[in-house]
Structure formats: structure tokens, C-alpha cells
Write an enzyme that holds these catalytic residues in place. Sequence first.
Site, PDB file in Angstrom:
ATOM      1  N   CYS A  82      51.083  94.841  -4.709  1.00  0.00           N
ATOM      2  CA  CYS A  82      52.478  95.428  -5.184  1.00  0.00           C
ATOM      3  C   CYS A  82      53.361  95.429  -4.029  1.00  0.00           C
ATOM      4  CB  CYS A  82      52.158  96.896  -5.695  1.00  0.00           C
ATOM      5  SG  CYS A  82      50.826  97.128  -6.911  1.00  0.00           S
ATOM      6  N   ARG A 140      53.236  88.121  -2.219  1.00  0.00           N
ATOM      7  CA  ARG A 140      52.032  89.068  -2.095  1.00  0.00           C
ATOM      8  C   ARG A 140      51.214  88.880  -3.259  1.00  0.00           C
ATOM      9  NH1 ARG A 140      54.011  93.762   1.679  1.00  0.00           N
ATOM     10  NH2 ARG A 140      52.486  95.109   0.159  1.00  0.00           N
ATOM     11  N   TRP A 142      50.705  94.506  -9.154  1.00  0.00           N
ATOM     12  CA  TRP A 142      49.384  93.795  -9.132  1.00  0.00           C
ATOM     13  C   TRP A 142      48.498  95.072  -9.846  1.00  0.00           C
ATOM     14  CZ3 TRP A 142      44.513  93.722  -6.491  1.00  0.00           C
ATOM     15  CH2 TRP A 142      43.912  92.522  -6.498  1.00  0.00           C
ATOM     16  N   ASN A 178      52.739 101.858  -4.747  1.00  0.00           N
ATOM     17  CA  ASN A 178      51.838 101.069  -4.210  1.00  0.00           C
ATOM     18  C   ASN A 178      50.677 101.851  -3.783  1.00  0.00           C
ATOM     19  OD1 ASN A 178      53.601  98.993  -4.326  1.00  0.00           O
ATOM     20  ND2 ASN A 178      53.766  98.704  -2.199  1.00  0.00           N
ATOM     21  N   GLU A 219      39.576  79.728  -4.470  1.00  0.00           N
ATOM     22  CA  GLU A 219      40.716  80.654  -4.616  1.00  0.00           C
ATOM     23  C   GLU A 219      41.875  79.682  -5.098  1.00  0.00           C
ATOM     24  OE1 GLU A 219      42.003  83.558  -1.057  1.00  0.00           O
ATOM     25  OE2 GLU A 219      41.327  81.601  -0.149  1.00  0.00           O
TER      26      GLU A 219
HETATM   27  O1  M6R Z   1      45.078  90.348   5.603  1.00  0.00           O
HETATM   28  P1  M6R Z   1      43.583  90.166   5.868  1.00  0.00           P
HETATM   29  O2  M6R Z   1      43.480  89.310   6.931  1.00  0.00           O
HETATM   30  O3  M6R Z   1      42.849  91.618   6.303  1.00  0.00           O
HETATM   31  O4  M6R Z   1      43.180  89.820   4.550  1.00  0.00           O
HETATM   32  C1  M6R Z   1      41.691  89.586   4.277  1.00  0.00           C
HETATM   33  C2  M6R Z   1      41.439  88.714   3.023  1.00  0.00           C
HETATM   34  O5  M6R Z   1      41.862  89.718   1.855  1.00  0.00           O
HETATM   35  C3  M6R Z   1      42.003  87.531   3.030  1.00  0.00           C
HETATM   36  O6  M6R Z   1      41.576  86.813   4.145  1.00  0.00           O
HETATM   37  C4  M6R Z   1      41.632  86.912   1.686  1.00  0.00           C
HETATM   38  O7  M6R Z   1      40.429  86.672   1.459  1.00  0.00           O
HETATM   39  C5  M6R Z   1      42.664  85.478   1.594  1.00  0.00           C
HETATM   40  N1  M6R Z   1      43.127  85.273   0.193  1.00  0.00           N
HETATM   41  C6  M6R Z   1      41.657  84.355   2.013  1.00  0.00           C
HETATM   42  O8  M6R Z   1      42.459  83.013   1.828  1.00  0.00           O
END
Ligand code: M6R
Length: 610
Positions: A2, A27, A75, A101, A490
Amino acid sequence: MCGIIGYIGNKPANEIIFEGLTRLEYRGYDSAGIAVLDDGKIHVKKDIGKLHQLKDLLLTNFGSTSSQGIGHTRWATHGRPSGFNAHPHGDSRGTLMVAHNGIIENYMKLKNRLVQAGFIFSSQTDSEVLAHLIAYHYHNNLEEAVLAALKEVEGAYAIAVIHRNHPDRLVCARKESPLILGLSKDENFIASDVTAILQHTRNVIYLDNYEMATVKREGVEVYDFSGSRIEKKIKQVDWNPIAAEKGGFPHFMLKEIFEQPQVIRNTIGGRTSEEEGKIYLTELGLSGPDIFKTQRIVIIGCGTAFYAGCVGKYLIEKLVRIPVECDLASEFRYRDPLVDSNTLVVAISQSGETADTLAAVREARKKGAKVLGVVNAKESSLTRDVDGLVYIHAGPEIGVASTKAYIAMLTALTLLALLLGKIRGVLTPEFVTDQIRELKRLPQEIEKILAEPDQIKALAKKFMNAKNFLFLGRGINFPTAMEGALKLKEISYIHAEAYAAGEMKHGPIALIDKDMPVFVVATNSATYEKLISNIQEVNARSGTVIALCSEGDKEIYDHAHQMITVPNVSEILSPIINVIPLQLYAYYVADLKGLNVDQPRNLAKSVTVE
Ligand code: M6R
């Protein structure tokens, strides 16, 4: 995740807010809304859909040119995506609006009480409870009402509020969800992310947990939750907003993949001395004695950051000779982990706002461990909750699928391992000098891969309709296989699994048939011959092998069906180069399928809820 933006000034608020929301699109969101205050009346428009679909609703037919309002991209967590569940949410008397959020954990209890008191709910969200609760506590003072409501709330939040009796202000507050104030002449902003307001101002105040602000046209005031005024530093954002735009590429993800040579240069920049074999990590926050007393290192992270941590485990064990464990932050936080003051916890995060990682860090610190953050986003929550930092300097990453941050994490972890290994006397200056030289060579080697993307695109075309994919790797490149599989699933929604190649015979081999393409990371390594045996096991079951191999490898031609070659580098640095073709492969498959590469379904850039 969000996004929130609030505006008070002298321009049409819905236009400023809409534009800010578009900058938060990266985001991830499923619905959006804007509420403004006009002549003692609140106008609110919100619905499910992307901003380009909501343009008429939120811009053309908005029906008010008020210069004060709040907006939100949602979201879904509590309640499916829908117009009713979209933010902002109001109280049943139509006196105020809230954008939120985070997650209100005790919302059911509060909701039951408010329903009994006569408040009528119109959504399934946890957030709506905030609107009614603030209205319940309101006695002509908005700040007092917000504080009284937040005292009853358990969970995480960043909120922005407008009230029909207060045409001179927005009120906002935060706990565990990021929120900033943007300051300009005769107009001020609230935002959950600095990118939302960079077009208007670079002067920002980062709110900390348990802080609240009154935002007026002429200025802002910040308070703690006891209501006492706090003086906050105004910081200058040094990001270039252009860096957050696509620069001629069709997608942010592709742009970010192509930025990776420069990202490595930035991560290394000014941190090494080749002649002396020295590494400088000035914000490390660890003394010599801290480093010597460390008996164990635990690396934590989520998603791509976790896979970077898995590479870090191999690097640190090899170069520092300390036992390293790598754990998912969401598991670590709940398993009563065995860490103490002799443990160094390394928390990795691009956003620095991932709720699970932040909670895991708090858990580690509670148990006395020193925590080092390996982080991209400056001033993010994680940077304020650690003993020391290694910034990865990847710059803003917009594509939801992480690419350049991963490369920067690996580069930063290599620097960290070399530094610790040197301090603990495991590595000689000569060895460190050699590795620095190798590291500095990587950008030009990656440029060679990026100069010929067509071969990878052709492979993507060939296999884009496969329903399942297996990724195999060994040793330091097992995480490469995991990251390759994550990228593919993904953004292309193809089921992809990663296995340590030696583990395949213990189960996954049963999946292999002619319809199962198998990506094998088979570049030069100590286990190369073992990988060839694993490839033969796939061949014997009629699987199709796509091998990622090192330049000059002739042997692989006898075993694999398709080859992607990468330049030769040392095994410990090979994950940095090997992941590039896997990122490109995932990108091309998703693009050929016509999918939304930068904002894949159900995903958010920064997962600030549990
Ligand atoms: O911001 P962060 O590195 O802590 O995020 C961790 C994961 O949410 C992030 O790597 C997620 O898996 C991505 N979508 C990977 O491409």
C-alpha cells in the site's frame, strides 16, 4: 504494498495526489482512492483497478478542486480487493477520512465494541476500525483523538487523516510502517515513500515509530505519542528522480538488469585499496574485538534477499572460516533462535521495510546479538534498528522482481567477507588484492552478456509454453538456481522449482520427462564433474537440459541440449555473473507472454505486513 500520499497547499489536491500515487505504483496495488476536504464537506472517490483505469474517477470527474486531501493505493490483506475495501475509509457520520498502511491486529475486538456503540462499518478491512475509533475519541481536537485511538491499537501502521472541522491540517502518525513529511513553500506533503513527492520537494522529515505530525500549509509540527513536541532534522534527498524513470527501456526490470555493471561499480566504489589489499566499510559499526569475539554468523532475509544471504553463507564460511547459518526472517522470528552476544546477525533487505526482517532483527537484538544491516534504501526502518550498516548502493529499484539489488547484495557480501577474513587473519593482503581485481573486472564481463541478449530471448521463445521448470545448481550456485526459479515464477507465473543438483535423485527426478526443461548452473567449479553426472541423470529420463556454462567449456556440448555461456570468473564470484542470464530469461518469457513484468499479479515491492 500500500502507498499513502497527503497534500495540503494551494493546488488541486486530487491532481497532486493522483500523480503521487502513480509514482507509488511500483509497490504493487489492487485499488486506489482519494479523499479531499472542500468547504466543510468530504469528497471521496475510490475503486478497484489500476490508476490508468481510475483516471476518470479520480481526475476528470472528481468534482472538487480542493487543495487538501489524502490518497492511497491498496494491496489487499484483510478483505478482497473491491471499491468498498479501498482506502481512504471514513467514519459512519462522514466527519473524517483515514488512509492506512499496515495491519491492525486487534481490529476484531475494536470493531465489535464500535459496532455495539452504533458505528456502521462498510468494509471488511482492519483499517476502517481506525476511522471509527478516531471519530469515537474526537472532541474538537483531532490530534488528541488520533493519539487516543492509536493507544488502543495493536499492530503496525502509517496513517494520514483529514477531518471536516479542520480545513487547515492533515494529521499523520506511524508505528512500524514508513512515513515521511515533504516540505515546500506554502504546501506540504505526507508520503509513505519518498518517490511519491520527489517531483515537488527534496526536503523531507523521516518520522520514527510512535511519532505523529500536524501538517499545515505553512509548516509541520511533530510530536511523540505523549503529545510533546519534537524537533526533527530536515534531510535533503539526493536521489535523481530521473533514476526512477525508465530511461528508454520498455520496463523498469530490463532497465535495472542493464544497470547492473554500474551498480557493481557503485557498490565497490571507494571501498577498496587494490595495492594494500584493504576493504573499507565505514559504517560497519563493529569494533575489532566485536569481530574477534564473533563465534557464529546468522544471515536473515526474505525472498531474493534470503538467496543473497545463502550465497553470503558460502562466501563467509570459505573466506572467514566462521560457521554461518542462513534463515528466512519469517522463520527466524518465531523459532526462539539460539543467538547471543557472540553471534553476529546480518539482516539483508533492499527496501529496509520488510516486516518479517524488521521483526527478526528486533528478536536478535533482544537476545543480545549485534546486528549488521545490508540495505539499499537509505533512512529505511532497518537502517535505524541495527548496530552497523553496509549500504549496497543499488539506487532505487522499481521493478517488483528484484535484480540489481541482488547483484549489489552479493557484491557487498563479498566485500564484507573479504574484510572479516582479513581482520581475522584468514586471508592475506595478496589474496584480497586478487579478489578486488576480480570484482572490478565483473562489470565489463557482465556487459559482454548484456551485449548479446538475443540468444537468451530465443531460448525464452522456445520454452515459454512449458508449464514446469526445474533449476539445478550446486554449492555457491545452488542459491543462483533458487533465485533463477524465483524470478521465473514471480513474473511469468510458470511453476519453477530449484534443487541442489545432488538432491535431485532423492525425489524430484520423478518429475522429469520430455516436457520438463531443466536449467543447470554448470559453470566452472569444484563440483563441475558431479554436475555433469546430474545432467546425465536428467538426459536418461528424456528431460531437456539448458546448461549455463563457462566460456570455452567444450565438454558440456556432449551433454546439454541448449547452452548459455558466461565469461570465466573465479567460483566465489560466479554467482554475481551467473544470475544475469537467468534474470534475462525470466524477463523475456514474461514479456513474450504479454504479462505485466514490473508489477506481477499478487506481488508487492515491499512487504510491510506479516
Ligand atoms: O525489500 P526486501 O529485500 O527486504 O524484500 C524481500 C523480498 O520481499 C523480495 O526480495 C521479493 O522476494 C522480491 N519480489 C524478489 O524479486
